[in-house]
Structure formats: C-alpha cells, structure tokens
Design a protein around this motif. Structure first.
Motif, PDB file in Angstrom:
ATOM      1  N   ARG A  17       0.937  -1.319  -0.003  1.00 51.19           N
ATOM      2  CA  ARG A  17       0.025  -0.024  -0.076  1.00 51.19           C
ATOM      3  C   ARG A  17       0.847   1.250  -0.043  1.00 51.19           C
ATOM      4  O   ARG A  17       0.642   2.312  -0.802  1.00 51.19           O
ATOM      5  N   ALA A  18       1.816   1.177   0.892  1.00 50.76           N
ATOM      6  CA  ALA A  18       2.836   2.350   0.980  1.00 50.76           C
ATOM      7  C   ALA A  18       3.493   2.601  -0.492  1.00 50.76           C
ATOM      8  O   ALA A  18       3.698   3.670  -0.978  1.00 50.76           O
ATOM      9  N   HIS A  19       3.727   1.488  -1.026  1.00 48.54           N
ATOM     10  CA  HIS A  19       4.417   1.656  -2.413  1.00 48.54           C
ATOM     11  C   HIS A  19       3.635   2.284  -3.369  1.00 48.54           C
ATOM     12  O   HIS A  19       4.059   3.143  -4.148  1.00 48.54           O
ATOM     13  N   VAL A  25       2.515   9.899  -5.015  1.00 45.48           N
ATOM     14  CA  VAL A  25       3.228  11.295  -4.854  1.00 45.48           C
ATOM     15  C   VAL A  25       4.155  11.496  -5.677  1.00 45.48           C
ATOM     16  O   VAL A  25       4.162  12.556  -6.251  1.00 45.48           O
ATOM     17  N   ILE A  26       4.794  10.679  -6.395  1.00 42.04           N
ATOM     18  CA  ILE A  26       5.914  11.013  -7.628  1.00 42.04           C
ATOM     19  C   ILE A  26       4.955  11.453  -8.549  1.00 42.04           C
ATOM     20  O   ILE A  26       5.439  12.649  -9.125  1.00 42.04           O
ATOM     21  N   SER A  27       3.786  10.759  -8.772  1.00 40.95           N
ATOM     22  CA  SER A  27       3.049  11.205 -10.005  1.00 40.95           C
ATOM     23  C   SER A  27       2.672  12.634 -10.030  1.00 40.95           C
ATOM     24  O   SER A  27       2.675  13.623 -10.605  1.00 40.95           O
ATOM     25  N   THR A  40       0.042  15.990   1.891  1.00 41.08           N
ATOM     26  CA  THR A  40      -0.968  15.151   2.685  1.00 41.08           C
ATOM     27  C   THR A  40      -0.714  13.682   2.262  1.00 41.08           C
ATOM     28  O   THR A  40      -0.793  12.768   3.220  1.00 41.08           O
ATOM     29  N   GLN A  41      -0.529  13.408   1.006  1.00 39.80           N
ATOM     30  CA  GLN A  41      -0.294  12.175   0.628  1.00 39.80           C
ATOM     31  C   GLN A  41       1.041  11.590   0.939  1.00 39.80           C
ATOM     32  O   GLN A  41       1.144  10.267   1.508  1.00 39.80           O
ATOM     33  N   LEU A  42       2.225  12.403   1.091  1.00 43.80           N
ATOM     34  CA  LEU A  42       3.388  11.829   1.552  1.00 43.80           C
ATOM     35  C   LEU A  42       3.495  11.692   3.306  1.00 43.80           C
ATOM     36  O   LEU A  42       3.633  10.592   3.696  1.00 43.80           O
ATOM     37  N   ALA A  43       2.415  12.086   3.849  1.00 41.11           N
ATOM     38  CA  ALA A  43       2.066  11.954   5.226  1.00 41.11           C
ATOM     39  C   ALA A  43       1.551  10.364   5.533  1.00 41.11           C
ATOM     40  O   ALA A  43       1.701   9.657   6.417  1.00 41.11           O
ATOM     41  N   ALA A  44       0.690  10.136   4.526  1.00 41.63           N
ATOM     42  CA  ALA A  44      -0.008   8.936   4.518  1.00 41.63           C
ATOM     43  C   ALA A  44       1.173   7.635   4.235  1.00 41.63           C
ATOM     44  O   ALA A  44       0.838   6.537   4.747  1.00 41.63           O
ATOM     45  N   ALA A  48       2.090   4.837   6.855  1.00 39.62           N
ATOM     46  CA  ALA A  48       1.993   3.195   6.305  1.00 39.62           C
ATOM     47  C   ALA A  48       3.316   2.626   6.569  1.00 39.62           C
ATOM     48  O   ALA A  48       3.348   1.588   7.097  1.00 39.62           O
ATOM     49  N   LEU A  49       4.394   3.218   6.274  1.00 42.28           N
ATOM     50  CA  LEU A  49       5.876   2.907   6.522  1.00 42.28           C
ATOM     51  C   LEU A  49       5.916   2.467   7.996  1.00 42.28           C
ATOM     52  O   LEU A  49       6.640   1.567   8.370  1.00 42.28           O
TER      53      LEU A  49
END
Length: 89
Positions: A17-19, A25-27, A40-44, A48-49
């Motif tokens: 899921r983190a992958h 995030v990269i996209s 926000t997405q990077l925090a998620a 997850a990690l």
C-alpha cells in the motif's frame, strides 16, 4: 524474518500500500499538483511505513529477545532493542 504468517501478510500488505501511495506522490509532483495535496499524501505514505515497521518489530520481538532466528544469531541486548524502536520514531 520468521514469524506469524498472518502478521507477515499484514506487513506485506502495508508495504505494498505504501509503495502504491509513494508512486502516487511521485506522479503528483511530476504533474505539478498542489503542495498541500502532495504533503498530505506523503504523510499517508510515512504513516503506512511506520505502521509496517512497528508491526515488524512487534512480530519479531520474541525472535530478537531469544536469538531464535533462521541464522542462529545471538539475542539482542536491551540497548539494541531500544535503538531498533527509536529508529522508527
């Protein structure tokens, strides 16, 4: 890592899921998305990690304390265990 097969499956699911979230995030960055959305997405991804890491430590704690690894390693000291936990903090 040896351990409970259910726990290992949960860890792998969290990491997958983190992958996927990290790819998102990269996209988002490549597409020039808004900073707030990216963070926000990077925090998620980070959460997850962290959860996967805590699950790995919790699942492997018995193994770490007893040295009962596949490779017959020595048990971890209290200082080594503390350092392992703090690595996730």
């Amino acid at each position: 890592m040896v351990g409970d097969e259910d726990a290992i499956a949960q860890i792998l699911n969290r990491l997958r899921r983190a992958h996927g979230q990290l790819a998102g995030v990269i996209s988002m960055i490549e597409d020039g998305r808004d900073c707030k959305d990216v963070v926000t997405q990077l925090a998620a991804v980070s959460k997850a990690l962290d959860r996967a890491g805590f699950k790995i430590v919790a699942t492997g704690l018995r193994e770490c304390l007893t040295g009962a690894t596949e490779h017959g390693g020595a048990p971890m000291t209290q200082d080594e265990l503390e350092k392992l936990f703090l690595a996730l903090a």
